[in-house]
Design a protein around this motif. Structure first.
Motif, short mmCIF file in Angstrom:
data_model
loop_
_atom_site.label_atom_id
_atom_site.label_comp_id
_atom_site.label_asym_id
_atom_site.label_seq_id
_atom_site.Cartn_x
_atom_site.Cartn_y
_atom_site.Cartn_z
N GLU A 148 16.68 5.52 7.59
CA GLU A 148 15.38 5.63 8.23
C GLU A 148 14.37 4.73 7.54
O GLU A 148 14.31 4.68 6.31
CB GLU A 148 14.91 7.09 8.18
N TYR A 149 13.56 4.04 8.34
CA TYR A 149 12.61 3.06 7.81
C TYR A 149 11.29 3.15 8.57
O TYR A 149 11.21 3.67 9.68
CB TYR A 149 13.15 1.64 7.96
N SER A 150 10.26 2.59 7.92
CA SER A 150 9.01 2.29 8.60
C SER A 150 8.77 0.79 8.47
O SER A 150 9.36 0.12 7.62
CB SER A 150 7.85 3.09 8.00
N VAL A 151 7.88 0.25 9.32
CA VAL A 151 7.68 -1.19 9.41
C VAL A 151 6.33 -1.57 8.81
O VAL A 151 5.33 -0.86 8.99
CB VAL A 151 7.73 -1.65 10.88
N ASN A 152 6.32 -2.69 8.12
CA ASN A 152 5.07 -3.26 7.64
C ASN A 152 5.02 -4.73 8.07
O ASN A 152 5.98 -5.47 7.90
CB ASN A 152 4.98 -3.16 6.12
N VAL A 153 3.88 -5.12 8.66
CA VAL A 153 3.67 -6.50 9.09
C VAL A 153 2.50 -7.06 8.29
O VAL A 153 1.42 -6.45 8.25
CB VAL A 153 3.39 -6.60 10.60
N SER A 154 2.69 -8.20 7.66
CA SER A 154 1.63 -8.81 6.87
C SER A 154 1.42 -10.25 7.32
O SER A 154 2.27 -10.86 7.96
CB SER A 154 1.98 -8.77 5.38
#
Length: 276
Positions: A220-226
């Motif tokens: 299970e993951y969450s997303v980060n956009v930079s």
């Protein structure tokens, strides 16, 4: 301010004795003014210029702790000694007594035993890295709920990681700066904290708005956009065409990752007047 206590006879390195049927009462790291949950801690104010701050007394709190017995199934383990060891972390360390990270102790029967685990929601992981420095790592991940009893018969099936293909979409088109964007993954609830175990390396978004995350293990993951995205934010996340609630998704066999970016278009009008 926090205090903790460790009884040397009750380290995480458990004995080979079977766990007790009843929960154990164990001391938890305790935060001022007397809570084992970090999110409930009260700040201590220190005056400018220093001085003595009184009344910061902490009484250690006892919590119920349970045991978890785990078997790691890793049929592809090489004969050079590389092994996958399990770890247990809270899905939200700020709400778990003691911080929510536990290591297991290997037992004579080959299983691993975790002890003194407070009730809560956890993720059990195991990872074996490739010692040769090439090829994917192998890992396993499983959600664990600790409620009111010891847990037996938990099995982690270790598998190799795989590439995860994805794309960035915009609503509306042209509202965001699409240049120099990077996509990375983290465990859910861990956007601002330490991450235990290795994670996939961030992926650069190409001119066609597509990206590839390498060696992504099931879990299970969450997303980060930079990147320089102007006034934009992650509006929604879809994995395998299905919406990911709260941006969290579970990587399984197959499926692509779509990240939908939205723009901030609200305006706030403020008028300042004096009290009279």
């Amino acid at each position: 301010v926090a205090a903790s206590y460790r009884d040397q006879s009750r380290m995480v390195y458990a004995t080979n004795q079977p766990p007790a049927d009843k929960p154990q009462l164990v001391y938890a790291a305790t935060y001022h003014p007397g809570t084992a949950v970090a999110r409930e801690a009260a700040p201590v104010r220190v005056p400018d210029g220093g001085g003595v701050v009184s009344g910061v007394d902490i009484k250690l709190v006892k919590v119920e702790g349970y045991s978890i017995r785990v078997t790691v199934n890793d049929p592809g383990a090489p004969g050079n000694g590389a092994e996958a060891y399990p770890n247990l972390r809270s899905r939200d360390p700020q709400t778990t007594p003691g911080g929510g990270y536990f290591g297991g102790a290997r037992q004579q029967d080959g299983t691993f035993l975790f002890t003194e685990v407070p009730p809560g929601s956890y993720v059990m992981t195991a990872q074996r890295n490739n010692r040769a420095g090439s090829g994917p790592s192998h890992s396993a991940s499983l959600p664990i709920e600790v409620r009111d009893r010891n847990l037996e018969g938990i099995v982690l099936d270790v598998k190799p990681g795989a590439d995860l293909q994805g794309a960035v979409l915009f609503e509306p088109q042209g509202a965001c700066n699409a240049g120099n964007m990077t996509v990375s993954l983290r465990p859910p609830g861990m956007n601002n904290g330490a991450v235990y175990g290795s994670m996939p390396q961030p992926a650069q978004v190409g001119a066609d708005m597509r990206f590839t995350l390498k060696d992504v293990a099931p879990g299970e993951y969450s997303v980060n956009v930079s990147g320089a995205m102007n006034r934009c934010y992650v509006k929604s996340v879809l994995y395998g065409g299905q919406s990911a609630p709260a941006g969290a998704f579970t990587v399984g066999d197959g499926g692509s990752l779509d990240i939908v970016m939205g723009s901030y278009n609200a305006q706030v009008e403020v008028r300042a007047v004096d009290r009279d």
